[in-house]
Design a protein around this motif. Structure first.
Motif, PDB file in Angstrom:
ATOM      1  N   GLU A  26       0.822  -1.211   0.000  1.00 47.34           N
ATOM      2  CA  GLU A  26       0.000   0.000   0.000  1.00 47.34           C
ATOM      3  C   GLU A  26       0.857   1.262   0.000  1.00 47.34           C
ATOM      4  N   LEU A  27       2.011   1.207   0.648  1.00 51.47           N
ATOM      5  CA  LEU A  27       2.912   2.357   0.623  1.00 51.47           C
ATOM      6  C   LEU A  27       3.461   2.598  -0.786  1.00 51.47           C
ATOM      7  N   ILE A  28       3.713   1.508  -1.531  1.00 49.87           N
ATOM      8  CA  ILE A  28       4.159   1.658  -2.914  1.00 49.87           C
ATOM      9  C   ILE A  28       3.043   2.266  -3.761  1.00 49.87           C
ATOM     10  N   GLY A  29       1.802   1.799  -3.513  1.00 52.74           N
ATOM     11  CA  GLY A  29       0.638   2.353  -4.196  1.00 52.74           C
ATOM     12  C   GLY A  29       0.507   1.912  -5.641  1.00 52.74           C
ATOM     13  N   ILE A  30      -0.260   2.668  -6.420  1.00 52.55           N
ATOM     14  CA  ILE A  30      -0.497   2.365  -7.833  1.00 52.55           C
ATOM     15  C   ILE A  30       0.539   3.095  -8.693  1.00 52.55           C
ATOM     16  N   ILE A  31       1.179   2.343  -9.557  1.00 55.09           N
ATOM     17  CA  ILE A  31       2.193   2.906 -10.460  1.00 55.09           C
ATOM     18  C   ILE A  31       1.699   2.740 -11.897  1.00 55.09           C
ATOM     19  N   LYS A  32       1.702   3.823 -12.649  1.00 54.86           N
ATOM     20  CA  LYS A  32       1.277   3.791 -14.051  1.00 54.86           C
ATOM     21  C   LYS A  32       2.402   4.311 -14.931  1.00 54.86           C
ATOM     22  N   PHE A  33       2.585   3.660 -16.088  1.00 57.28           N
ATOM     23  CA  PHE A  33       3.524   4.168 -17.079  1.00 57.28           C
ATOM     24  C   PHE A  33       3.088   3.689 -18.458  1.00 57.28           C
ATOM     25  N   ALA A  34       3.413   4.481 -19.457  1.00 58.72           N
ATOM     26  CA  ALA A  34       2.976   4.200 -20.827  1.00 58.72           C
ATOM     27  C   ALA A  34       3.896   3.184 -21.486  1.00 58.72           C
ATOM     28  N   VAL A  35       3.279   2.239 -22.204  1.00 56.11           N
ATOM     29  CA  VAL A  35       4.017   1.268 -23.007  1.00 56.11           C
ATOM     30  C   VAL A  35       3.324   1.197 -24.370  1.00 56.11           C
ATOM     31  N   GLY A  36       3.918   1.811 -25.389  1.00 54.81           N
ATOM     32  CA  GLY A  36       3.299   1.837 -26.713  1.00 54.81           C
ATOM     33  C   GLY A  36       1.969   2.568 -26.650  1.00 54.81           C
ATOM     34  N   PRO A  37       0.912   1.940 -27.202  1.00 56.74           N
ATOM     35  CA  PRO A  37      -0.400   2.606 -27.210  1.00 56.74           C
ATOM     36  C   PRO A  37      -1.156   2.473 -25.904  1.00 56.74           C
ATOM     37  N   GLY A  38      -0.682   1.622 -25.018  1.00 51.84           N
ATOM     38  CA  GLY A  38      -1.410   1.358 -23.776  1.00 51.84           C
ATOM     39  C   GLY A  38      -0.708   1.911 -22.557  1.00 51.84           C
ATOM     40  N   THR A  39      -1.366   1.749 -21.430  1.00 47.60           N
ATOM     41  CA  THR A  39      -0.816   2.186 -20.148  1.00 47.60           C
ATOM     42  C   THR A  39      -0.765   0.997 -19.202  1.00 47.60           C
ATOM     43  N   VAL A  40       0.402   0.735 -18.663  1.00 47.28           N
ATOM     44  CA  VAL A  40       0.550  -0.351 -17.698  1.00 47.28           C
ATOM     45  C   VAL A  40       0.210   0.179 -16.308  1.00 47.28           C
ATOM     46  N   THR A  41      -0.712  -0.497 -15.652  1.00 46.92           N
ATOM     47  CA  THR A  41      -1.115  -0.114 -14.299  1.00 46.92           C
ATOM     48  C   THR A  41      -0.684  -1.208 -13.329  1.00 46.92           C
ATOM     49  N   LEU A  42       0.251  -0.882 -12.464  1.00 46.60           N
ATOM     50  CA  LEU A  42       0.739  -1.843 -11.476  1.00 46.60           C
ATOM     51  C   LEU A  42       0.024  -1.579 -10.160  1.00 46.60           C
ATOM     52  N   LEU A  43      -0.815  -2.514  -9.752  1.00 47.35           N
ATOM     53  CA  LEU A  43      -1.597  -2.366  -8.540  1.00 47.35           C
ATOM     54  C   LEU A  43      -0.853  -2.930  -7.334  1.00 47.35           C
ATOM     55  N   PRO A  44      -1.240  -2.505  -6.125  1.00 48.93           N
ATOM     56  CA  PRO A  44      -0.611  -3.048  -4.913  1.00 48.93           C
ATOM     57  C   PRO A  44      -0.670  -4.569  -4.833  1.00 48.93           C
ATOM     58  N   MET A  45      -1.731  -5.180  -5.419  1.00 42.65           N
ATOM     59  CA  MET A  45      -1.831  -6.641  -5.394  1.00 42.65           C
ATOM     60  C   MET A  45      -0.638  -7.289  -6.086  1.00 42.65           C
ATOM     61  N   LEU A  46      -0.186  -6.678  -7.172  1.00 36.82           N
ATOM     62  CA  LEU A  46       0.957  -7.211  -7.907  1.00 36.82           C
ATOM     63  C   LEU A  46       2.206  -7.210  -7.033  1.00 36.82           C
ATOM     64  N   PHE A  47       2.425  -6.112  -6.321  1.00 42.47           N
ATOM     65  CA  PHE A  47       3.585  -6.029  -5.437  1.00 42.47           C
ATOM     66  C   PHE A  47       3.455  -7.013  -4.276  1.00 42.47           C
ATOM     67  N   ALA A  48       2.227  -7.231  -3.826  1.00 44.06           N
ATOM     68  CA  ALA A  48       2.002  -8.185  -2.744  1.00 44.06           C
ATOM     69  C   ALA A  48       2.374  -9.599  -3.175  1.00 44.06           C
ATOM     70  N   VAL A  49       2.029  -9.960  -4.407  1.00 42.24           N
ATOM     71  CA  VAL A  49       2.375 -11.293  -4.923  1.00 42.24           C
ATOM     72  C   VAL A  49       3.888 -11.452  -5.012  1.00 42.24           C
ATOM     73  N   ILE A  50       4.552 -10.430  -5.543  1.00 40.15           N
ATOM     74  CA  ILE A  50       6.012 -10.491  -5.685  1.00 40.15           C
ATOM     75  C   ILE A  50       6.679 -10.594  -4.318  1.00 40.15           C
ATOM     76  N   LEU A  51       6.221  -9.782  -3.361  1.00 42.22           N
ATOM     77  CA  LEU A  51       6.783  -9.835  -2.010  1.00 42.22           C
ATOM     78  C   LEU A  51       6.519 -11.186  -1.359  1.00 42.22           C
ATOM     79  N   GLY A  52       5.335 -11.749  -1.634  1.00 42.65           N
ATOM     80  CA  GLY A  52       5.020 -13.063  -1.082  1.00 42.65           C
ATOM     81  C   GLY A  52       5.958 -14.131  -1.609  1.00 42.65           C
ATOM     82  N   ILE A  53       6.301 -14.046  -2.908  1.00 43.53           N
ATOM     83  CA  ILE A  53       7.245 -15.000  -3.495  1.00 43.53           C
ATOM     84  C   ILE A  53       8.638 -14.812  -2.895  1.00 43.53           C
TER      85      ILE A  53
END
Length: 277
Positions: A26-53
């Motif tokens: 939650e401290l990392i929060g939502i991170i967005k950045f553009a990739v080509g025509p789209g926008t990648v949205t990295l949600l806290p859930m994604l970071f939680a999965v990585i930290l869990g691994i």
């Protein structure tokens, strides 16, 4: 009594690790950045999965010694058994989104029901690749679908979990559990740039896995226009629910017969020959 104390200790250790992961994510929060025509949205859930691994004793435990004492085998085994329970409140939350949007869902017509047939695509894509990699009957279990709980149950009942087919379906299931949330979280946000309608993408997010559906639909809702957010989540939740129901029958009556027939055709042609000992 000692057994009960051990269970309580394991529960407290698991809750402590989860609390730490949640706070950091939650401290990392939502991170967005553009990739080509789209926008990648990295949600806290994604970071939680990585930290869990990373918390696995074989990874972070080698660097931070105290982690081995907290995240031990008992905690890992306990955590795996409560994943479904932990996802129940999430299912209830998404269920509340279906009611207010029921008119829009009905207007979608048979699309929500027929979208399950899209899972058959895993056969035509996954089976040839598995055979080219050298898999035999394991390819049948691995490529019959996205391999969540209904497929795992069907294949285990038909062939046995210790069979080659059982090994294949269990392998795909475990890969989905570890990497599926990360993959679909990225795919959900990137798919907006394809030009497909967000509602169609929302239906595609319901692949029978609560965690994958949540990652895909949440990132999709964050990348799509704000007024579509609730409808996207409702479509995804309904699609996921229907996939759990209809997916079972599709696997039994369509996918398994189809992949077995296709295996008989493709294996002699593109399958790798096993080396003689």
């Amino acid at each position: 009594m000692s057994m009960e104390k051990t269970k309580v200790k394991t529960l407290l250790e698991a809750c402590l690790v989860v609390l730490i992961i949640v706070i950091i994510s939650e401290l990392i929060g939502i991170i967005k950045f553009a990739v080509g025509p789209g926008t990648v949205t990295l949600l806290p859930m994604l970071f939680a999965v990585i930290l869990g691994i990373l918390c696995a004793p074989s990874l972070l435990g080698k660097i931070i010694k105290p982690m081995k004492k907290i995240v031990n085998e008992d905690v890992i085994e306990f955590s795996g058994s409560v994943v479904v329970i932990a996802l129940l409140p999430l299912g209830v939350k998404y269920g509340t989104l279906v009611g207010p949007n029921i008119v829009k869902i009905i207007q979608a017509g048979p699309a929500l029901l027929l979208q399950e047939l899209g899972n058959i695509g895993t056969i035509f894509i996954g089976l040839p690749i598995a055979l080219l990699l050298g898999m035999k009957r394991e390819a049948v279990g691995a490529a019959v679908s996205i391999c969540r709980e209904p497929t795992l149950g069907v294949v285990s009942e038909k062939y046995g979990i210790n069979s080659p087919e059982g090994t294949g379906v269990l392998g795909t299931y475990m890969m989905g559990t570890v990497f599926g949330t990360i993959f679909f979280g990225l795919l959900g946000s990137l798919s907006v740039g394809t030009g497909l309608h967000p509602y169609a993408l929302a239906m595609a997010s319901g692949m029978g896995s609560a965690s994958m559906m949540t990652a895909a639909s949440s990132s999709l809702a964050a990348a799509a226009p704000a007024e579509m957010s609730d409808t996207i989540l409702a479509y995804a939740a309904t699609s996921n629910m229907l996939t759990g129901v209809t997916g079972l029958y599709v696997v039994i009556f369509i996918s398994l017969p189809l992949i077995n027939k296709l295996y008989d055709v493709l294996e002699p042609r593109i399958g790798k020959k096993k080396e003689e000992s």
